[in-house]
Design a protein around this motif. Structure first.
Motif: not given
Length: 106
Positions: A10-13, A17-20, A31-32, A51-52
């Motif tokens: 989660y801390k790599n991106c 991190h927002l979506c953890k 995920f849209l 990211f997707s």
């Protein structure tokens, strides 16, 4: 972006991190993404595409949480008692503030 146990780091991106809270574990996540054809937004579009691509690698096996009606009833009653207690505390604080305002006016 994935460790050997297929959980996202989660801390790599910033996005992970927002979506953890919704990635991994006992969840199904949709995920849209929104990509912009405007040249000025190309860097954000590339970021979200990258990211997707990483999100597609995440595999979750969600299970239905099965609880009996009795368990739900116990939880509901406990939450109701907590709600009532907090509501009473809030009203008591409101009365105190109202009394303080009234005493200042006099």
């Amino acid at each position: 972006a994935l460790s050997k146990d297929l959980m996202p780091r989660y801390k790599n991106c910033f996005f992970t991190h927002l979506c953890k809270d919704v990635l991994g574990g006992n969840t199904k996540t949709l995920f849209l993404m929104s990509c912009s054809p405007i040249l000025e937004n190309r860097f954000e579009t590339f970021k979200i595409l990258k990211f997707s691509k990483l999100l597609r690698l995440i595999y979750c096996n969600p299970k239905i949480n099965r609880q009996s009606i009795k368990e739900w009833s116990i939880m509901h009653n406990a939450l109701r008692l907590k709600y009532d207690r907090l509501y009473d505390e809030l009203n008591a604080q409101r009365k105190i503030k109202s009394a303080m305002r009234n005493s200042k006016k006099e």
